[in-house]
Scaffold this active site. Sequence first.
Site, PDB file in Angstrom:
ATOM      1  N   CYS A  88      -0.029   6.058   9.383  1.00 28.20           N
ATOM      2  CA  CYS A  88      -0.520   4.763   8.864  1.00 28.20           C
ATOM      3  C   CYS A  88      -1.772   5.049   8.052  1.00 28.20           C
ATOM      4  O   CYS A  88      -1.845   6.067   7.355  1.00 28.20           O
ATOM      5  CB  CYS A  88      -0.785   3.783  10.012  1.00 28.20           C
ATOM      6  SG  CYS A  88      -2.057   4.329  11.169  1.00 28.20           S
ATOM      7  N   ARG A  94       0.840  -1.197   0.000  1.00 31.25           N
ATOM      8  CA  ARG A  94       0.000   0.000   0.000  1.00 31.25           C
ATOM      9  C   ARG A  94       0.878   1.252   0.000  1.00 31.25           C
ATOM     10  O   ARG A  94       0.542   2.258  -0.627  1.00 31.25           O
ATOM     11  CB  ARG A  94      -0.932  -0.001   1.209  1.00 31.25           C
ATOM     12  CG  ARG A  94      -2.086  -1.001   1.093  1.00 31.25           C
ATOM     13  CD  ARG A  94      -2.769  -1.255   2.428  1.00 31.25           C
ATOM     14  NE  ARG A  94      -3.280  -0.038   3.048  1.00 31.25           N
ATOM     15  CZ  ARG A  94      -3.642   0.032   4.329  1.00 31.25           C
ATOM     16  NH1 ARG A  94      -3.539  -1.047   5.109  1.00 31.25           N
ATOM     17  NH2 ARG A  94      -4.106   1.152   4.828  1.00 31.25           N
TER      18      ARG A  94
END
Length: 300
Positions: free
Chosen positions: A254, A187
């Site tokens: 994150c 990601r």
Amino acid sequence: MSTIDKLVSASWVHENLNKVKVLDCSWYLPFMKRDTKEEFVNAHIPGARFFDIDAVKDLSKPDLPHMLPPPASFGLSMDRFGISNNDHVVVYDTAGVGPACRVFWTFRAMGHDKVSVLNGGLLAWAALKYKTERGEPQTAHVEKKYVARVEDKLVCDYTDVVKNIGELKASSGANGRQIVDARPNDRFTGKAPEFRPGLSSGHMPHAISVPFTEVTEAADPRYPQVSTLKSPKDIRNVFTAAGVDLDRPIITTCGSGITASVLYFALLNAGVNEQNITLYDGSWTEYALNPYSEIVKDTE
């Protein structure tokens, strides 16, 4: 700052259960379809209360799923839990070392230093065959209202991050806080999509990838299901191998602020000065939702 241990064992919690307030902070991504409240009711450490990460947050920002709650709102939640400013709070989850770190950080960000994470979580407790209980315990409302005050140095926002990126770009990464991203590497690089539909994957300029799973391990072969925090030496090695300078200030980020807290907690346990660690509360969700954000993808 308090001198209590940030990381405690299941045996320590068992021996000191009457001296601490315990919170189950379990949380999972929606696609995992785990009902953590129901799991809590079915089995939890005796006397624990359930800290709902999806409820104890800033409800005025629905697009940002886990923003730090306003101090007054956090204080009301603590009153309902029967927690006072002087209580030693132990937080745990059913992942081992995961969402409990977010709640640890939340307490620290609210000025509450007497907080510890149960290493290995409920699985570590169960592995030692300690008793659990069912149902939701009744806790007396504390007379004195909990007072929360945000420790600004532990939190940064979008404006802070964009300014910091400018410093990093102007110095080829030499100046400014290092940005350390806890999301899975695919990601981070942009090779895999984000879980939120329509949200771009990728990363911030000059960010460094340290997936949160790199700082935990199943250390005890007798209990391979129990995920615990790595040793301080091993944690330091993980970060330095990724190119992080542990003597320079760091921003952890994150997807929505959960696993960034695992990196924050790991860095603390590795001996990094807390004044050098800031958590980007809105994290990638806030950053990538802004159409003016610069997004880097490493795909070929």
